[in-house]
Motif scaffolding. Sequence first.
Motif, mmCIF file in Angstrom:
data_model
loop_
_atom_site.group_PDB
_atom_site.id
_atom_site.type_symbol
_atom_site.label_atom_id
_atom_site.label_comp_id
_atom_site.label_asym_id
_atom_site.label_seq_id
_atom_site.Cartn_x
_atom_site.Cartn_y
_atom_site.Cartn_z
ATOM 1 N N GLN A 1 -49.582 -24.043 -10.776
ATOM 2 C CA GLN A 1 -49.539 -24.387 -9.361
ATOM 3 C C GLN A 1 -48.609 -25.547 -9.050
ATOM 4 O OE1 GLN A 1 -53.854 -24.711 -8.866
ATOM 5 N NE2 GLN A 1 -53.749 -23.247 -7.208
ATOM 6 N N TRP B 1 -54.489 -22.079 5.661
ATOM 7 C CA TRP B 1 -53.273 -21.882 6.462
ATOM 8 C C TRP B 1 -53.300 -22.769 7.699
ATOM 9 C CZ3 TRP B 1 -53.443 -15.788 6.551
ATOM 10 C CH2 TRP B 1 -53.101 -15.314 5.288
ATOM 11 N N ALA C 1 -44.981 -25.036 -6.988
ATOM 12 C CA ALA C 1 -44.762 -25.023 -5.538
ATOM 13 C C ALA C 1 -44.490 -26.418 -4.957
ATOM 14 C CB ALA C 1 -45.945 -24.360 -4.831
ATOM 15 N N LEU D 1 -41.070 -21.665 0.989
ATOM 16 C CA LEU D 1 -41.504 -21.282 2.330
ATOM 17 C C LEU D 1 -41.243 -22.339 3.417
ATOM 18 C CD1 LEU D 1 -44.795 -19.190 2.104
ATOM 19 C CD2 LEU D 1 -42.495 -18.476 2.737
ATOM 20 N N PRO E 1 -46.499 -13.376 -1.554
ATOM 21 C CA PRO E 1 -46.951 -14.316 -2.593
ATOM 22 C C PRO E 1 -48.448 -14.232 -2.866
ATOM 23 C CG PRO E 1 -46.397 -15.486 -0.574
ATOM 24 C CD PRO E 1 -45.912 -14.094 -0.403
ATOM 25 N N ARG F 1 -49.622 -14.795 11.564
ATOM 26 C CA ARG F 1 -49.657 -14.617 10.113
ATOM 27 C C ARG F 1 -50.777 -13.654 9.716
ATOM 28 N NH1 ARG F 1 -49.206 -20.050 6.579
ATOM 29 N NH2 ARG F 1 -48.952 -18.460 4.965
ATOM 30 N N THR G 1 -46.232 -13.951 4.252
ATOM 31 C CA THR G 1 -47.552 -14.437 3.861
ATOM 32 C C THR G 1 -48.175 -13.572 2.774
ATOM 33 O OG1 THR G 1 -47.959 -15.364 6.058
ATOM 34 C CG2 THR G 1 -49.895 -14.909 4.697
ATOM 35 N N THR H 1 -42.362 -18.607 -4.624
ATOM 36 C CA THR H 1 -42.201 -18.163 -3.238
ATOM 37 C C THR H 1 -42.792 -19.179 -2.272
ATOM 38 O OG1 THR H 1 -42.370 -15.855 -3.971
ATOM 39 C CG2 THR H 1 -42.629 -16.275 -1.618
ATOM 40 N N TRP H 2 -43.996 -19.668 -2.583
ATOM 41 C CA TRP H 2 -44.600 -20.688 -1.721
ATOM 42 C C TRP H 2 -43.765 -21.963 -1.716
ATOM 43 C CZ3 TRP H 2 -49.805 -19.047 -4.151
ATOM 44 C CH2 TRP H 2 -50.452 -18.137 -3.305
ATOM 45 N N TYR I 1 -51.244 -30.253 -2.533
ATOM 46 C CA TYR I 1 -50.762 -29.242 -3.477
ATOM 47 C C TYR I 1 -50.729 -29.764 -4.910
ATOM 48 C CZ TYR I 1 -49.636 -26.243 0.430
ATOM 49 O OH TYR I 1 -49.738 -25.452 1.551
ATOM 50 N N ALA J 1 -45.521 -16.159 -7.444
ATOM 51 C CA ALA J 1 -46.281 -16.571 -6.261
ATOM 52 C C ALA J 1 -45.947 -18.002 -5.865
ATOM 53 C CB ALA J 1 -47.784 -16.440 -6.545
ATOM 54 N N TYR J 2 -46.012 -18.917 -6.829
ATOM 55 C CA TYR J 2 -45.814 -20.330 -6.505
ATOM 56 C C TYR J 2 -44.356 -20.668 -6.228
ATOM 57 C CZ TYR J 2 -50.687 -21.174 -7.377
ATOM 58 O OH TYR J 2 -52.056 -21.141 -7.279
#
Length: 305
Positions: free
Chosen positions: A249, A90, A252, A22, A229, A41, A226, A18-19, A109, A15-16
Amino acid sequence: MENHNREGILYAVAAYSTWGILPIYWKQIVDVSAHEVLANRIFWSFWFMVLILIFSKKLPSFIKSLKEFQKQPKLFAALAAASILVSANWFLFIWAVNSDRVVESSLGYYINPLISIVLGIIFLKESLSKIQILSFFLALAGVLILTISYGKFPWVSFGLALSFGVYGLVKKVIKVDSSIGLALETLVIMPIAFIYLSIHMKNGTSALFSESISNDVLLVASGAITAIPLLFFAKGVQKIPLYLMGFIQYIAPTMMLILGVFLYGEPFGATRLIAFAFIWGALALVTLSSINWNQVRGRNRNKVA
């Protein structure tokens, strides 16, 4: 339990990661307003999730879950809260980037994992080892250095961190299949996005299906970009402690840092280097403590055998 945690870690890392890449995608949509990007989105995420449910044969379960949520006001309220929180996150991020507040966004982040750790301790009664406590304060020192160097209270950063941190907590509490849960979340807010897009199309001010094929493809595909992830995140957050998710986390923003410095030529001074050293020191301690714990458990198993 070990396999369960390993699977959760893999989903969280996916997940992170992929983010983290982005920004490359969003930089391709340079002529579309933040509001319209957000609406697209949300709208296309829902329909992408419908396709996922159809192909995975979970659509009947989705309909059943929707009826159950409607009968349980508290559960439905939690679902609506998750939808609002992630949508707010978002929007705030898109607005910040369009307002040239990328520094504040990136700081958010790094604050986000600290928020997740604190929420896990307060609401889920998660505990930290001595090494993990030391790691937390090392990471906190790094974030404070970044905050002080910025020169004023970074409300955008804390908005991003708090909205996604609480979203993670809500996802931890709601026990529902990840794909069904994400479909329900996007369904809650999708009608608003649909109305927004419809008004702009009627007025001839929509960027969708009116400017360029490349923009159309990117906006429609933003649903999958969107959702994927978020699916990984939803699977990971239910399988591992929230404090561990908090440390993961950092992947990312670190990937974003690498892209910013080496691909987009953004500056990276000595202050940021010191702050990142604290943060990566915290990650190293957590990693080492996890490895040692797994080794101890492996030796214990061998003794029992």
